[in-house]
Design a protein around this motif. Structure first.
Motif, PDB file in Angstrom:
ATOM      1  N   VAL A 158      26.233  -3.429  49.122  1.00  0.00           N
ATOM      2  CA  VAL A 158      25.645  -3.334  47.786  1.00  0.00           C
ATOM      3  C   VAL A 158      25.094  -1.931  47.549  1.00  0.00           C
ATOM      4  O   VAL A 158      25.299  -1.338  46.483  1.00  0.00           O
ATOM      5  N   VAL A 159      24.412  -1.382  48.537  1.00  0.00           N
ATOM      6  CA  VAL A 159      23.873  -0.028  48.421  1.00  0.00           C
ATOM      7  C   VAL A 159      25.016   0.982  48.227  1.00  0.00           C
ATOM      8  O   VAL A 159      24.936   1.862  47.371  1.00  0.00           O
ATOM      9  N   ALA A 160      26.080   0.825  49.009  1.00  0.00           N
ATOM     10  CA  ALA A 160      27.230   1.728  48.874  1.00  0.00           C
ATOM     11  C   ALA A 160      27.838   1.608  47.486  1.00  0.00           C
ATOM     12  O   ALA A 160      28.183   2.615  46.860  1.00  0.00           O
ATOM     13  N   PHE A 161      27.983   0.391  46.984  1.00  0.00           N
ATOM     14  CA  PHE A 161      28.523   0.186  45.645  1.00  0.00           C
ATOM     15  C   PHE A 161      27.658   0.865  44.589  1.00  0.00           C
ATOM     16  O   PHE A 161      28.161   1.556  43.705  1.00  0.00           O
ATOM     17  N   LEU A 162      26.354   0.652  44.674  1.00  0.00           N
ATOM     18  CA  LEU A 162      25.452   1.255  43.690  1.00  0.00           C
ATOM     19  C   LEU A 162      25.506   2.777  43.757  1.00  0.00           C
ATOM     20  O   LEU A 162      25.581   3.447  42.726  1.00  0.00           O
ATOM     21  N   PHE A 163      25.472   3.323  44.957  1.00  0.00           N
ATOM     22  CA  PHE A 163      25.477   4.768  45.119  1.00  0.00           C
ATOM     23  C   PHE A 163      26.818   5.380  44.691  1.00  0.00           C
ATOM     24  O   PHE A 163      26.858   6.338  43.932  1.00  0.00           O
ATOM     25  N   LEU A 164      27.905   4.827  45.181  1.00  0.00           N
ATOM     26  CA  LEU A 164      29.222   5.424  44.937  1.00  0.00           C
ATOM     27  C   LEU A 164      29.806   5.082  43.576  1.00  0.00           C
ATOM     28  O   LEU A 164      30.425   5.935  42.936  1.00  0.00           O
ATOM     29  N   GLY A 165      29.627   3.852  43.139  1.00  0.00           N
ATOM     30  CA  GLY A 165      30.271   3.427  41.910  1.00  0.00           C
ATOM     31  C   GLY A 165      29.447   3.595  40.661  1.00  0.00           C
ATOM     32  O   GLY A 165      29.946   4.052  39.643  1.00  0.00           O
ATOM     33  N   LEU A 166      28.184   3.245  40.731  1.00  0.00           N
ATOM     34  CA  LEU A 166      27.384   3.252  39.514  1.00  0.00           C
ATOM     35  C   LEU A 166      26.518   4.490  39.335  1.00  0.00           C
ATOM     36  O   LEU A 166      26.409   5.020  38.234  1.00  0.00           O
ATOM     37  N   PHE A 167      25.903   4.960  40.404  1.00  0.00           N
ATOM     38  CA  PHE A 167      24.950   6.054  40.267  1.00  0.00           C
ATOM     39  C   PHE A 167      25.537   7.425  40.563  1.00  0.00           C
ATOM     40  O   PHE A 167      24.860   8.430  40.426  1.00  0.00           O
ATOM     41  N   ASN A 168      26.784   7.473  40.971  1.00  0.00           N
ATOM     42  CA  ASN A 168      27.417   8.738  41.324  1.00  0.00           C
ATOM     43  C   ASN A 168      27.991   9.388  40.067  1.00  0.00           C
ATOM     44  O   ASN A 168      29.087   9.079  39.639  1.00  0.00           O
ATOM     45  N   ARG A 169      27.238  10.280  39.495  1.00  0.00           N
ATOM     46  CA  ARG A 169      27.646  10.919  38.241  1.00  0.00           C
ATOM     47  C   ARG A 169      27.961  12.402  38.414  1.00  0.00           C
ATOM     48  O   ARG A 169      27.837  13.170  37.480  1.00  0.00           O
ATOM     49  N   ARG A 170      28.357  12.781  39.619  1.00  0.00           N
ATOM     50  CA  ARG A 170      28.683  14.180  39.851  1.00  0.00           C
ATOM     51  C   ARG A 170      29.856  14.607  38.993  1.00  0.00           C
ATOM     52  O   ARG A 170      30.860  13.912  38.921  1.00  0.00           O
ATOM     53  N   PRO A 171      29.754  15.751  38.354  1.00  0.00           N
ATOM     54  CA  PRO A 171      30.900  16.226  37.577  1.00  0.00           C
ATOM     55  C   PRO A 171      31.994  16.750  38.504  1.00  0.00           C
ATOM     56  O   PRO A 171      31.730  17.121  39.642  1.00  0.00           O
ATOM     57  N   ALA A 172      33.194  16.750  38.010  1.00  0.00           N
ATOM     58  CA  ALA A 172      34.312  17.290  38.789  1.00  0.00           C
ATOM     59  C   ALA A 172      34.142  18.790  38.930  1.00  0.00           C
ATOM     60  O   ALA A 172      33.724  19.477  38.006  1.00  0.00           O
ATOM     61  N   ALA A 173      34.460  19.294  40.110  1.00  0.00           N
ATOM     62  CA  ALA A 173      34.437  20.739  40.336  1.00  0.00           C
ATOM     63  C   ALA A 173      35.576  21.369  39.561  1.00  0.00           C
ATOM     64  O   ALA A 173      36.586  20.730  39.295  1.00  0.00           O
ATOM     65  N   PRO A 174      35.449  22.652  39.187  1.00  0.00           N
ATOM     66  CA  PRO A 174      36.506  23.296  38.405  1.00  0.00           C
ATOM     67  C   PRO A 174      37.881  23.192  39.059  1.00  0.00           C
ATOM     68  O   PRO A 174      38.862  22.941  38.383  1.00  0.00           O
ATOM     69  N   GLU A 175      37.974  23.346  40.394  1.00  0.00           N
ATOM     70  CA  GLU A 175      39.289  23.268  41.042  1.00  0.00           C
ATOM     71  C   GLU A 175      39.826  21.847  41.052  1.00  0.00           C
ATOM     72  O   GLU A 175      41.012  21.633  41.141  1.00  0.00           O
ATOM     73  N   ALA A 176      38.958  20.848  40.943  1.00  0.00           N
ATOM     74  CA  ALA A 176      39.410  19.460  40.944  1.00  0.00           C
ATOM     75  C   ALA A 176      39.932  19.032  39.585  1.00  0.00           C
ATOM     76  O   ALA A 176      40.677  18.073  39.476  1.00  0.00           O
ATOM     77  N   THR A 177      39.555  19.731  38.517  1.00  0.00           N
ATOM     78  CA  THR A 177      39.982  19.331  37.190  1.00  0.00           C
ATOM     79  C   THR A 177      41.457  19.583  36.959  1.00  0.00           C
ATOM     80  O   THR A 177      42.030  19.036  36.030  1.00  0.00           O
ATOM     81  N   THR A 178      42.093  20.380  37.798  1.00  0.00           N
ATOM     82  CA  THR A 178      43.526  20.623  37.647  1.00  0.00           C
ATOM     83  C   THR A 178      44.365  19.565  38.343  1.00  0.00           C
ATOM     84  O   THR A 178      45.565  19.503  38.150  1.00  0.00           O
ATOM     85  N   ALA A 179      43.746  18.717  39.152  1.00  0.00           N
ATOM     86  CA  ALA A 179      44.471  17.648  39.841  1.00  0.00           C
ATOM     87  C   ALA A 179      44.889  16.582  38.834  1.00  0.00           C
ATOM     88  O   ALA A 179      44.220  16.373  37.827  1.00  0.00           O
ATOM     89  N   PRO A 180      46.004  15.872  39.104  1.00  0.00           N
ATOM     90  CA  PRO A 180      46.425  14.806  38.193  1.00  0.00           C
ATOM     91  C   PRO A 180      45.351  13.733  38.082  1.00  0.00           C
ATOM     92  O   PRO A 180      44.692  13.410  39.053  1.00  0.00           O
ATOM     93  N   ARG A 181      45.177  13.208  36.897  1.00  0.00           N
ATOM     94  CA  ARG A 181      44.181  12.167  36.646  1.00  0.00           C
ATOM     95  C   ARG A 181      44.849  10.799  36.637  1.00  0.00           C
ATOM     96  O   ARG A 181      46.028  10.676  36.339  1.00  0.00           O
TER      97      ARG A 181
END
Length: 182
Positions: free
Chosen positions: A39-62
């Motif tokens: 549950v903690v992993a789900f909350l941290f990774l799925g719901l509360f993880n709002r890190r923006p994509a790094a500039p180099e990651a934005t070129t990867a396929p979505r």
């Protein structure tokens, strides 16, 4: 909500489901902390993880949730339903169901890798499919439910959580390698 965030929530949700559904086969002293940790992993990774994509990651396929995605999901649902019918009604080995589900979910990542042009998803898919295959072998050999659930249920849940964590790590710029699940 963008596709990166959506796939993080999907990946961590299924990680949570795999752990919660299979922890019951373990001793209570192990199952309860494992369920809380999931549950903690789900909350941290799925719901509360709002890190923006790094500039180099934005070129990867979505991830695209179009026709190819839904075709892969439909094939997955059909394979799971058909396999569960055969396992339960023909083979009478209900302990193999968790292995079958993990195997099919793993194989579906190969379809997603193709649909989303994300070959790195094959690593997650192969790992989960292997867990499922080993779980089915264990069930055929009459292994205890705890062993089957650990290999074919808990381990795939951990793989999903790990994949979501890795993708958020790479998207935050900590590493420039491709992410497994976005």
């Amino acid at each position: 909500m963008n596709s990166v965030r959506t796939t993080r929530i999907i990946g961590s949700s299924f990680g949570l489901v795999f752990v919660q559904a299979n922890a019951g086969a373990l001793p209570t002293a192990v199952a309860i902390p494992l369920r809380v940790l999931a549950v903690v992993a789900f909350l941290f990774l799925g719901l509360f993880n709002r890190r923006p994509a790094a500039p180099e990651a934005t070129t990867a396929p979505r991830a695209r949730f179009g026709g190819r995605y839904w075709l892969v999901v439909a094939a997955e649902v059909l394979a799971i339903a058909t396999g569960l019918m055969v396992i339960n009604k023909v083979l009478h080995t209900p302990h193999a169901t968790v292995g079958w589900i993990a195997f099919v979910v793993g194989v579906h990542f190969f379809g997603l890798a193709s649909a989303w042009r994300r070959p790195e998803l094959r690593v997650l898919g192969g790992s989960m499919a292997a867990c499922g295959a080993v779980g089915m072998v264990l069930a055929a050999l009459g292994a205890p439910d705890a062993a089957i659930s650990t290999v074919a249920g808990i381990a795939p849940g951990a793989l999903l959580f790990g994949s979501v964590w890795w993708s958020s790590r790479t998207q935050s710029g900590a590493n420039s390698r491709p992410a497994a699940v976005r």
